[in-house]
Scaffold this active site. Structure first.
Site: not given
Lengths: 96, 161
Positions: A19-20
């Protein structure tokens, strides 16, 4: 006034990028459109799903299980929409 | 992860000269090259990709902070730098407000988990009002270095392994 509706979903992060920031931003923007409060929980860490700083702090890597909790008048709709968005944004397709 | 594991103090720019986003990015990347953290031959490509990344979606996260970052094949390990602007820079931020502190991060493409750890550590500190305040007030490289060290020390006991 009765108790506020709540809803909960569990999402597994599937992309190797995790989850960037870009998916996190999209999540936060959508989360902010709901009246309900939105929390994301990883292990013993709970963050405000409407704060980009806090969501980025989750550092959810591939394989991480994230619990999404909503509370408020549109809790169920928010949980449905946001769980789908999060799953979609962190699905297998790499988005470097 | 500690900030000092990826921050390159020699590259810090306590007084950014540029007033535009792209100029600021250039100053910071040049700083990293001068500090020996990246190779000179990669400067232009790194700048290009950072700007391209900003165009896809601003890394201006509000509260005067922007965090431009990319993964770049020429980078062997994560490197980061900090720039401070007195005048404030338009980064097309979420809150539309000018940016005073720019934290730039370059990561190798093959270790996304490590990249996320660096971001986690950075954002953990950026969340704190005092950290942002000191960051904004910093007017020398030494002040920035102290801030990073103190942040790492404050982090050494709780929750993180």
């Amino acid at each position: 006034m009765g108790p506020q509706p709540t809803a909960e979903r569990v999402i597994e992060i599937r992309s190797s990028e995790g989850l960037h920031m870009r998916p996190a931003m999209r999540f936060v923007q959508r989360a902010s459109s709901f009246a309900s409060s939105v929390s994301l929980i990883k292990g013993d860490l709970t963050v405000d799903g409407k704060s980009i700083m806090q969501v980025t702090m989750l550092a959810a890597t591939k394989g991480t299980q994230i619990r999404l909790c909503t509370k408020g008048p549109d809790a169920v709709e928010a949980a449905d929409v946001l769980a789908e968005l999060l799953a979609h944004e962190t699905s297998e397709t790499p988005t470097n | 992860m500690n900030l000092c594991e990826f921050m390159v103090p020699e590259a810090f720019v306590p007084h950014l000269e540029g007033t535009k986003r792209d100029d600021i990015i250039r100053e910071l990347v040049n700083g990293l090259a001068q500090a020996g953290a990246i190779k000179t031959e990669n400067i232009e490509d790194i700048i290009l990709r950072l700007i391209d990344r900003e165009k896809q979606g601003s890394t201006g996260i509000g509260k005067g902070i922007a965090v431009p970052h990319i993964k770049h094949p020429s980078v062997a390990r994560i490197v980061g730098t900090i720039g401070c602007s007195r005048a404030g820079v338009d980064f097309a931020s979420l809150d539309k407000a000018p940016v005073f502190s720019v934290l730039l991060l370059l990561s190798p493409p093959d270790n996304p988990d490590r990249h996320l750890e660096a971001m986690e550590s950075l954002f953990g500190h950026l969340q704190r009002d005092m950290f942002r305040k000191f960051l904004r007030q910093a007017d020398s490289r030494e002040t920035l270095v102290d801030l990073i060290q103190e942040a790492d020390e404050s982090n050494s006991s709780p929750r993180k392994k």
